[in-house]
Design a protein around this motif. Structure first.
Motif, PDB file in Angstrom:
ATOM      1  N   ARG A 188       0.854  -1.186   0.000  1.00 29.90           N
ATOM      2  CA  ARG A 188       0.000   0.000   0.000  1.00 29.90           C
ATOM      3  C   ARG A 188       0.885   1.230   0.000  1.00 29.90           C
ATOM      4  N   TRP A 189       0.499   2.234  -0.778  1.00 26.53           N
ATOM      5  CA  TRP A 189       1.138   3.544  -0.689  1.00 26.53           C
ATOM      6  C   TRP A 189       0.371   4.360   0.352  1.00 26.53           C
ATOM      7  N   ASN A 190       1.132   5.115   1.167  1.00 23.83           N
ATOM      8  CA  ASN A 190       0.520   5.991   2.155  1.00 23.83           C
ATOM      9  C   ASN A 190       1.562   7.012   2.586  1.00 23.83           C
ATOM     10  N   GLY A 191       1.199   7.958   3.433  1.00 16.99           N
ATOM     11  CA  GLY A 191       2.165   8.946   3.925  1.00 16.99           C
ATOM     12  C   GLY A 191       2.697   9.814   2.799  1.00 16.99           C
ATOM     13  N   ASP A 192       4.019  10.015   2.764  1.00 14.55           N
ATOM     14  CA  ASP A 192       4.610  10.881   1.734  1.00 14.55           C
ATOM     15  C   ASP A 192       4.216  10.474   0.318  1.00 14.55           C
ATOM     16  N   GLN A 193       3.972   9.174   0.113  1.00 12.57           N
ATOM     17  CA  GLN A 193       3.670   8.704  -1.245  1.00 12.57           C
ATOM     18  C   GLN A 193       2.264   9.120  -1.688  1.00 12.57           C
ATOM     19  N   THR A 194       1.407   9.530  -0.758  1.00 12.16           N
ATOM     20  CA  THR A 194       0.033   9.861  -1.159  1.00 12.16           C
ATOM     21  C   THR A 194      -0.457  11.214  -0.627  1.00 12.16           C
ATOM     22  N   ASP A 195       0.157  11.737   0.448  1.00  9.98           N
ATOM     23  CA  ASP A 195      -0.427  12.894   1.139  1.00  9.98           C
ATOM     24  C   ASP A 195      -0.465  14.158   0.283  1.00  9.98           C
ATOM     25  N   TYR A 196       0.431  14.287  -0.665  1.00  8.34           N
ATOM     26  CA  TYR A 196       0.505  15.519  -1.467  1.00  8.34           C
ATOM     27  C   TYR A 196       0.182  15.245  -2.930  1.00  8.34           C
ATOM     28  N   GLY A 197      -0.500  14.154  -3.171  1.00  7.48           N
ATOM     29  CA  GLY A 197      -0.737  13.698  -4.549  1.00  7.48           C
ATOM     30  C   GLY A 197       0.141  12.485  -4.824  1.00  7.48           C
ATOM     31  N   LEU A 198      -0.198  11.788  -5.885  1.00 12.77           N
ATOM     32  CA  LEU A 198       0.570  10.589  -6.235  1.00 12.77           C
ATOM     33  C   LEU A 198       1.723  10.998  -7.132  1.00 12.77           C
ATOM     34  N   ASN A 199       2.929  10.741  -6.681  1.00 18.92           N
ATOM     35  CA  ASN A 199       4.112  11.144  -7.445  1.00 18.92           C
ATOM     36  C   ASN A 199       4.647   9.989  -8.269  1.00 18.92           C
ATOM     37  N   PHE A 200       4.522  10.117  -9.580  1.00 20.74           N
ATOM     38  CA  PHE A 200       5.157   9.130 -10.452  1.00 20.74           C
ATOM     39  C   PHE A 200       6.518   9.665 -10.887  1.00 20.74           C
ATOM     40  N   THR A 201       7.504   8.818 -10.869  1.00 23.60           N
ATOM     41  CA  THR A 201       8.875   9.194 -11.216  1.00 23.60           C
ATOM     42  C   THR A 201       9.286   8.401 -12.449  1.00 23.60           C
ATOM     43  N   ASP A 202      10.579   8.136 -12.594  1.00 27.01           N
ATOM     44  CA  ASP A 202      11.078   7.283 -13.671  1.00 27.01           C
ATOM     45  C   ASP A 202      10.819   5.805 -13.414  1.00 27.01           C
ATOM     46  N   GLU A 203      10.353   5.472 -12.196  1.00 27.87           N
ATOM     47  CA  GLU A 203      10.095   4.066 -11.860  1.00 27.87           C
ATOM     48  C   GLU A 203       8.847   3.582 -12.569  1.00 27.87           C
ATOM     49  N   ARG A 204       8.842   2.322 -12.947  1.00 29.41           N
ATOM     50  CA  ARG A 204       7.642   1.726 -13.520  1.00 29.41           C
ATOM     51  C   ARG A 204       6.752   1.270 -12.375  1.00 29.41           C
ATOM     52  N   GLN A 205       5.661   1.984 -12.160  1.00 31.43           N
ATOM     53  CA  GLN A 205       4.772   1.671 -11.044  1.00 31.43           C
ATOM     54  C   GLN A 205       3.322   1.753 -11.500  1.00 31.43           C
ATOM     55  N   ILE A 206       2.524   0.821 -11.042  1.00 32.04           N
ATOM     56  CA  ILE A 206       1.104   0.811 -11.375  1.00 32.04           C
ATOM     57  C   ILE A 206       0.317   0.822 -10.079  1.00 32.04           C
ATOM     58  N   LEU A 207      -0.630   1.733  -9.992  1.00 22.99           N
ATOM     59  CA  LEU A 207      -1.427   1.863  -8.774  1.00 22.99           C
ATOM     60  C   LEU A 207      -2.883   1.517  -9.048  1.00 22.99           C
ATOM     61  N   ARG A 208      -3.506   0.913  -8.049  1.00 23.37           N
ATOM     62  CA  ARG A 208      -4.960   0.759  -8.059  1.00 23.37           C
ATOM     63  C   ARG A 208      -5.457   1.612  -6.905  1.00 23.37           C
ATOM     64  N   VAL A 209      -6.173   2.680  -7.239  1.00 23.50           N
ATOM     65  CA  VAL A 209      -6.617   3.611  -6.190  1.00 23.50           C
ATOM     66  C   VAL A 209      -8.122   3.460  -6.006  1.00 23.50           C
ATOM     67  N   ARG A 210      -8.554   3.585  -4.773  1.00 24.75           N
ATOM     68  CA  ARG A 210      -9.983   3.620  -4.489  1.00 24.75           C
ATOM     69  C   ARG A 210     -10.290   4.951  -3.840  1.00 24.75           C
ATOM     70  N   LEU A 211     -11.223   5.705  -4.462  1.00 23.36           N
ATOM     71  CA  LEU A 211     -11.487   7.082  -4.069  1.00 23.36           C
ATOM     72  C   LEU A 211     -12.720   7.138  -3.169  1.00 23.36           C
ATOM     73  N   ALA A 212     -12.691   8.054  -2.201  1.00 21.62           N
ATOM     74  CA  ALA A 212     -13.806   8.137  -1.241  1.00 21.62           C
ATOM     75  C   ALA A 212     -13.979   9.578  -0.776  1.00 21.62           C
ATOM     76  N   THR A 213     -15.075   9.837  -0.092  1.00 19.00           N
ATOM     77  CA  THR A 213     -15.314  11.173   0.484  1.00 19.00           C
ATOM     78  C   THR A 213     -15.791  11.012   1.912  1.00 19.00           C
ATOM     79  N   TYR A 214     -15.701  12.129   2.635  1.00 15.49           N
ATOM     80  CA  TYR A 214     -16.304  12.164   3.971  1.00 15.49           C
ATOM     81  C   TYR A 214     -17.129  13.440   4.073  1.00 15.49           C
ATOM     82  N   ASP A 215     -18.082  13.442   5.015  1.00 16.59           N
ATOM     83  CA  ASP A 215     -18.994  14.567   5.188  1.00 16.59           C
ATOM     84  C   ASP A 215     -18.277  15.683   5.934  1.00 16.59           C
ATOM     85  N   GLU A 216     -18.194  16.851   5.299  1.00 18.74           N
ATOM     86  CA  GLU A 216     -17.453  17.957   5.930  1.00 18.74           C
ATOM     87  C   GLU A 216     -18.348  18.828   6.811  1.00 18.74           C
ATOM     88  N   ASN A 217     -19.664  18.640   6.696  1.00 15.88           N
ATOM     89  CA  ASN A 217     -20.548  19.538   7.460  1.00 15.88           C
ATOM     90  C   ASN A 217     -20.992  18.923   8.776  1.00 15.88           C
TER      91      ASN A 217
END
Ligand code: N0T
Length: 529
Positions: free
Chosen positions: A500-529
């Motif tokens: 799993r990617w987490n922390g620095d690898q995800t907190d500021y966006g997903l950073n792709f570099t010269d490495e060959r990497q494939i991600l499966r992301v699952r997107l979600a929301t939470y209630d802000e009000n």
């Protein structure tokens, strides 16, 4: 059961196209097939050259090679056929585990008849060249000659018969009929014979296909009449040859285009008039139903025109195949735009080590180093190429290569929006505050591909770019979070999670570099009000 066992594999499923909902799938060996293609140089179609072709094909990591077969080499004398080159080519392709797309260089090669046998190109009584408006003779053969059409068709059909008998494993999966047809410096044939045909009414088949009124070419199409007339006759000629070939051996076939400007007006006297330029795709559809598609040869280097071409040729009635593109390293980024358009394939031109480079159309040299960015991109999709093709067909895909101005690009995923950013630091900064931070070298090859996996899950891969997600309209106002970001690899027909990617690898966006990497992301929301 017995018949099933005895039937050759090809009888069950020849390579073919399937289409639904305006999307397209190329099927080979009964499976989705994505063409990660190399195109050889024009004069590499001889057995002695092949040892300089295969290493480049492998350095590119291609699964398919487009290579010419010339009318002049298979029928050097009328009625005497020699397919020994094809025999060597197919044997070696099998050894190299590469599929083939044959390029039939005949009546038109970059519009000229140079690849026709001498008994054709030196006999202009029998095989006439077209007349220009001023009455002088063009270099190009007229599409209105029945004699030329029959001669080209005979040779093509002989080749298809030979393939059917000799290529039992279907190493050849597709055929390009002619190469960049059309005529430079004359919009159509202005000979007396052609003029008489021009004064006839527009054929009913075309009137119906385009839903236009009836009348002569100028009456129906105004100033476009001359060009559309020429396109109709070239397309009919190519379509008749393709149909005759498919009647003996039903492989997919297509025609490729030397392009006109995809954005600005450009008159047909300044490009290959009558070829499958974007303004006459409908004419090719009506005249040549035996062609599965027409495809663009893209040598325009700027992103506005490059992506405008993709928009023109990716149509519900036309699978997108970039049959040629420049092999200079700065073209590699367009891989992401091309496959993001749901393309069935992509092909850097001139991929061999025969010592020729078509600079300034393409790169200055062809070498393992010059091919590296293209190879890196192919290696992203190669392990799951068929699965990518299936996702593009059954679900949806998106892509964004680095634009010329490096500005962010937005992908509209429906419920979500992906922002792709280039040339930024790992925390999403354009400029780093503080002192002594080296300047970044902008990455030449950068881009992102996204595929919808359903249920708010997406596959994301790419190089040298950052991806951020936001809820789009219907989810507007809710807070965003990743349910999960998994790095995955394709193994034995399924995705296996590596970490799993987490922390620095995800907190500021997903950073792709010269490495060959494939991600499966699952997107979600939470209630802000
Ligand atoms: C392409 C390739 C090959 C004065 C060019 C592009 C290939 C053909 N043609 O290397 O010839 O077989 O399909 C035509 C672009 C012409 C520009 C000439 C400028």
């Amino acid at each position: 059961l017995l018949t099933a066992i005895m039937a050759p594999a090809w009888a069950q499923s020849l390579p073919h196209f399937e289409s639904h909902d305006g999307k397209h799938l190329f099927v080979v060996d009964g499976e989705p097939y994505l063409m990660l293609t190399a195109q050889a140089n024009n004069s590499s179609n001889y057995p002695d050259m092949l040892e300089k072709v295969w290493p480049a094909v492998h350095d590119l990591g291609a699964n398919t090679l487009q290579i010419p077969v010339a009318w002049e080499q298979v029928e050097p004398e009328e009625g005497r056929f020699d397919f020994s080159y094809l025999e060597t080519l197919i044997d070696e392709a099998r050894e190299n585990e590469i599929r083939l797309v044959l390029l039939w260089f005949a009546t038109w090669k970059n519009t000229s008849p140079n690849y026709t046998p001498e008994w054709v190109k030196l006999d202009n009584e029998r095989f006439p060249r077209l007349k220009k408006k001023d009455g002088t003779t063009s270099y190009a053969l007229t599409p209105l000659s029945r004699e030329t059409l029959e001669a080209d068709k005979r040779a093509f059909v002989r080749m298809m018969e030979w393939l059917k008998r000799n290529d039992r494993e279907q190493t050849v999966i597709m055929v390009q009929v002619q190469n960049e047809p059309g005529t430079y410096s004359s919009v159509r044939d202005y000979s007396d014979a052609a003029q008489a045909v021009f004064e006839d009414a527009v054929p009913q088949k075309l009137v119906e296909h385009l839903g236009v009124g009836t009348g002569t070419w100028p009456q129906v199409f105004g100033a476009d009449g001359d060009e559309f007339f020429h396109a109709w006759h070239i397309a009919s000629y190519i379509g008749e040859i393709a149909a005759a070939g498919r009647a003996v051996y039903d492989l997919p076939m297509y025609a490729n285009a030397a392009l006109k400007d995809p954005i600005n007006d450009q008159g047909p006297e300044s490009y290959a008039s009558g070829g499958p330029t974007h303004n006459v795709i409908g004419i090719y559809k009506a005249a040549a139903p035996a062609l599965d598609f027409v495809s663009p040869d893209i040598y325009m280097r700027d992103d506005l025109r490059y992506t405008a071409v993709l928009d023109h040729y990716a149509r519900p009635d036309n699978p997108l195949f970039v049959s040629e593109t420049g092999n200079a390293p700065d073209f590699a980024r367009y891989f992401f735009d091309v496959f993001g358009h749901g393309a069935i394939g992509f092909a850097p031109f001139g991929t061999d080590y025969t010592g020729y480079a078509n600079y300034p159309l393409g790169g200055k040299e062809v070498s393992p180093e010059s091919l590296q960015p293209f190879a890196a991109n192919y290696s992203l999709l190669a392990p799951f190429a068929g699965e990518w093709a299936r996702l593009a067909y059954e679900r949806q895909v998106w892509g964004a290569g680095r634009p010329d101005d490096n500005a962010p690009r937005i992908l509209d995923l429906g419920p979500w929006r992906a922002t792709v950013e280039f040339d930024q630091w790992q925390f999403g900064e354009d400029e780093w505050w503080g002192d002594d931070v080296e300047r970044r070298e902008p990455a030449v090859n950068a881009g992102i591909l996204v595929a919808d996996l359903g249920e708010n899950a997406y596959l994301v891969t790419g190089y040298n770019a950052r991806v951020r997600f936001d809820p789009a309209e219907e989810l507007e106002g809710r807070g965003f979070l990743f349910a999960s970001v998994e790095e995955v690899v394709w193994e034995d027909g399924e995705w296996r999670m590596v970490r799993r990617w987490n922390g620095d690898q995800t907190d500021y966006g997903l950073n792709f570099t010269d490495e060959r990497q494939i991600l499966r992301v699952r997107l979600a929301t939470y209630d802000e009000n």
